[in-house]
Scaffold this motif. Structure first.
Motif, PDB file in Angstrom:
ATOM      1  N   ARG A 139       0.825  -1.200   0.000  1.00 36.35           N
ATOM      2  CA  ARG A 139       0.000   0.000   0.000  1.00 36.35           C
ATOM      3  C   ARG A 139       0.870   1.266   0.000  1.00 36.35           C
ATOM      4  O   ARG A 139       0.546   2.259  -0.646  1.00 36.35           O
ATOM      5  N   TYR A 140       1.978   1.215   0.717  1.00 39.00           N
ATOM      6  CA  TYR A 140       2.896   2.358   0.741  1.00 39.00           C
ATOM      7  C   TYR A 140       3.441   2.640  -0.658  1.00 39.00           C
ATOM      8  O   TYR A 140       3.494   3.792  -1.098  1.00 39.00           O
ATOM      9  N   VAL A 141       3.862   1.589  -1.362  1.00 36.18           N
ATOM     10  CA  VAL A 141       4.382   1.761  -2.718  1.00 36.18           C
ATOM     11  C   VAL A 141       3.312   2.373  -3.615  1.00 36.18           C
ATOM     12  O   VAL A 141       3.583   3.290  -4.410  1.00 36.18           O
ATOM     13  N   ALA A 142       2.077   1.885  -3.491  1.00 34.43           N
ATOM     14  CA  ALA A 142       0.989   2.404  -4.315  1.00 34.43           C
ATOM     15  C   ALA A 142       0.674   3.854  -3.967  1.00 34.43           C
ATOM     16  O   ALA A 142       0.450   4.689  -4.856  1.00 34.43           O
ATOM     17  N   GLU A 143       0.645   4.168  -2.680  1.00 29.83           N
ATOM     18  CA  GLU A 143       0.344   5.544  -2.270  1.00 29.83           C
ATOM     19  C   GLU A 143       1.328   6.537  -2.867  1.00 29.83           C
ATOM     20  O   GLU A 143       0.949   7.646  -3.264  1.00 29.83           O
ATOM     21  N   THR A 161       3.451  -2.076  -6.314  1.00 24.00           N
ATOM     22  CA  THR A 161       3.592  -3.085  -5.267  1.00 24.00           C
ATOM     23  C   THR A 161       5.080  -3.324  -5.029  1.00 24.00           C
ATOM     24  O   THR A 161       5.929  -2.945  -5.851  1.00 24.00           O
ATOM     25  N   THR A 162       5.398  -3.997  -3.923  1.00 22.20           N
ATOM     26  CA  THR A 162       6.797  -4.315  -3.653  1.00 22.20           C
ATOM     27  C   THR A 162       7.348  -5.285  -4.693  1.00 22.20           C
ATOM     28  O   THR A 162       8.535  -5.228  -5.037  1.00 22.20           O
ATOM     29  N   ALA A 163       6.508  -6.177  -5.197  1.00 16.98           N
ATOM     30  CA  ALA A 163       6.957  -7.106  -6.236  1.00 16.98           C
ATOM     31  C   ALA A 163       7.311  -6.348  -7.513  1.00 16.98           C
ATOM     32  O   ALA A 163       8.327  -6.632  -8.163  1.00 16.98           O
ATOM     33  N   ASP A 299      -5.065   4.394  -5.097  1.00 18.91           N
ATOM     34  CA  ASP A 299      -4.292   5.133  -6.091  1.00 18.91           C
ATOM     35  C   ASP A 299      -3.336   6.127  -5.459  1.00 18.91           C
ATOM     36  O   ASP A 299      -2.565   6.778  -6.143  1.00 18.91           O
ATOM     37  N   GLY A 300      -3.375   6.268  -4.135  1.00 24.35           N
ATOM     38  CA  GLY A 300      -2.449   7.145  -3.454  1.00 24.35           C
ATOM     39  C   GLY A 300      -2.836   8.603  -3.512  1.00 24.35           C
ATOM     40  O   GLY A 300      -2.144   9.447  -2.954  1.00 24.35           O
ATOM     41  N   GLY A 301      -3.918   8.966  -4.162  1.00 26.10           N
ATOM     42  CA  GLY A 301      -4.292  10.365  -4.278  1.00 26.10           C
ATOM     43  C   GLY A 301      -5.643  10.634  -3.642  1.00 26.10           C
ATOM     44  O   GLY A 301      -6.176   9.842  -2.879  1.00 26.10           O
ATOM     45  N   ASP A 302      -6.214  11.777  -3.966  1.00 24.56           N
ATOM     46  CA  ASP A 302      -7.484  12.159  -3.376  1.00 24.56           C
ATOM     47  C   ASP A 302      -8.616  12.051  -4.385  1.00 24.56           C
ATOM     48  O   ASP A 302      -9.633  12.700  -4.271  1.00 24.56           O
ATOM     49  N   SER A 303      -8.408  11.214  -5.390  1.00 26.10           N
ATOM     50  CA  SER A 303      -9.414  11.050  -6.431  1.00 26.10           C
ATOM     51  C   SER A 303      -9.364   9.623  -6.927  1.00 26.10           C
ATOM     52  O   SER A 303      -8.372   8.924  -6.772  1.00 26.10           O
ATOM     53  N   THR A 304     -10.460   9.172  -7.536  1.00 25.94           N
ATOM     54  CA  THR A 304     -10.458   7.828  -8.099  1.00 25.94           C
ATOM     55  C   THR A 304      -9.714   7.790  -9.422  1.00 25.94           C
ATOM     56  O   THR A 304      -9.475   6.726  -9.967  1.00 25.94           O
TER      57      THR A 304
END
Length: 310
Positions: A139-143, A161-163, A299-304
């Motif tokens: 989730r951190y990578v995605a954010e 993702t980490t992968a 998606d790590g942002g404030d929008s879809t």
């Protein structure tokens, strides 16, 4: 506060909790070591900055940028990203071997810098005992594709993702080398120039931080630099000891250091927004599938939908 702007990430994000940890300083130095192994990327730094004579200033500017993106308002983060993109558009580097002149904002170079930072933050934090599940690491990578967008990258081209992050490093490894510029960065990080009054602090504190950051690099980085490192087990133990010691310093005391992004965010959003590792343990209990939290976008942002920077 109820209607206050949470910024790009917000208090429910992994990024919000993790970036408040003191081991981020060690992770930041590791990122510099790793970034220097890409010849085209490090050439852009060497040829366009005065890092040798402004070590502290450069470090603080980088920390302030990360702090603004993490804890600042959406407007502040967007402005910080726009400023970085504007500066990068003006900067060029020259390959002395071929004479090629190229922009430092090439997507491949921006991606390398981004991935080296994200990987360094994750590696140092997890190995030093910061509580992150595998799903939270993903989730951190995605954010942080939100951060990538702000420096000019298309989030669709950034590991989520980490992968995917590990696969990226496998692909890019043939391009890495420890040339003259990397050696210069190595020498600088091991013993940066400081005023005479700070020489004892450099010997006591900075060199230990730099040594630990170097030791935490992947084995191929040690091979490229040509300097050995202790076993991963020994490095993990040192990271845990250092992390434990630094986390005993009261957070309120640590956060008083300029530019006080966390304290400003707490004043804006209320005391419940305080970054704390225990919140990640609590969140782990309600994860709904790998890398997803019920009710949260990934998606790590404030929008879809991702927005392209202006």
């Amino acid at each position: 506060m109820k209607d206050a702007d949470p910024g790009l990430f917000g208090p429910e994000s992994v990024t919000w909790q993790m970036h408040g940890d003191p081991m981020m300083w060690v992770a930041g130095v590791r990122a510099l070591y790793l970034q220097a192994l890409h010849p085209r990327a490090v050439r852009g730094v060497i040829q366009n900055s005065d890092f040798r004579n402004d070590a502290w200033g450069r470090l603080m500017r980088t920390a302030s940028f990360v702090g603004t993106l993490t804890y600042g308002t959406t407007e502040a983060a967007e402005k910080a990203g726009a400023r970085v993109r504007r500066i990068h558009r003006m900067l060029k580097a020259k390959d002395p071997a071929t004479g090629e002149v190229y922009g430092v904002d090439e997507p491949a170079l921006l991606l390398w810098v981004h991935c080296a930072e994200v990987d360094s933050y994750l590696q140092v934090q997890r190995r030093s005992g910061f509580p992150l599940t595998d799903a939270q690491a993903d989730r951190y990578v995605a954010e942080n594709r939100a951060s990538a967008r702000l420096v000019g990258l298309d989030p669709a081209d950034v590991p989520a993702t980490t992968a995917q992050l590990a696969a990226y490093f496998e692909r890019v490894r043939p391009e890495l080398a420890a040339g003259a510029e990397a050696s210069e960065v190595d020498d600088f990080l091991r013993s940066p120039p400081v005023p005479a009054l700070l020489v004892p602090a450099r010997a006591l504190l900075w060199r230990r931080v730099a040594a630990l950051a170097y030791q935490s690099l992947p084995p191929y980085a040690h091979e490229l630099y040509g300097r050995p490192a202790p076993s991963p087990h020994t490095v993990d133990r040192r990271l845990r000891v250092t992390g434990t010691a630094l986390r005993r310093v009261p957070a309120r005391l640590r956060w008083q250091l300029p530019p006080q992004h966390i304290l400003k965010a707490m004043a804006r959003l209320g005391p419940d927004s305080r970054p704390a590792p225990y919140k990640l343990r609590r969140q782990a209990a309600i994860l709904d599938g790998p890398g997803r939290l019920r009710g949260r976008r990934s998606d790590g942002g404030d929008s879809t939908r991702w927005r392209r920077p202006g």
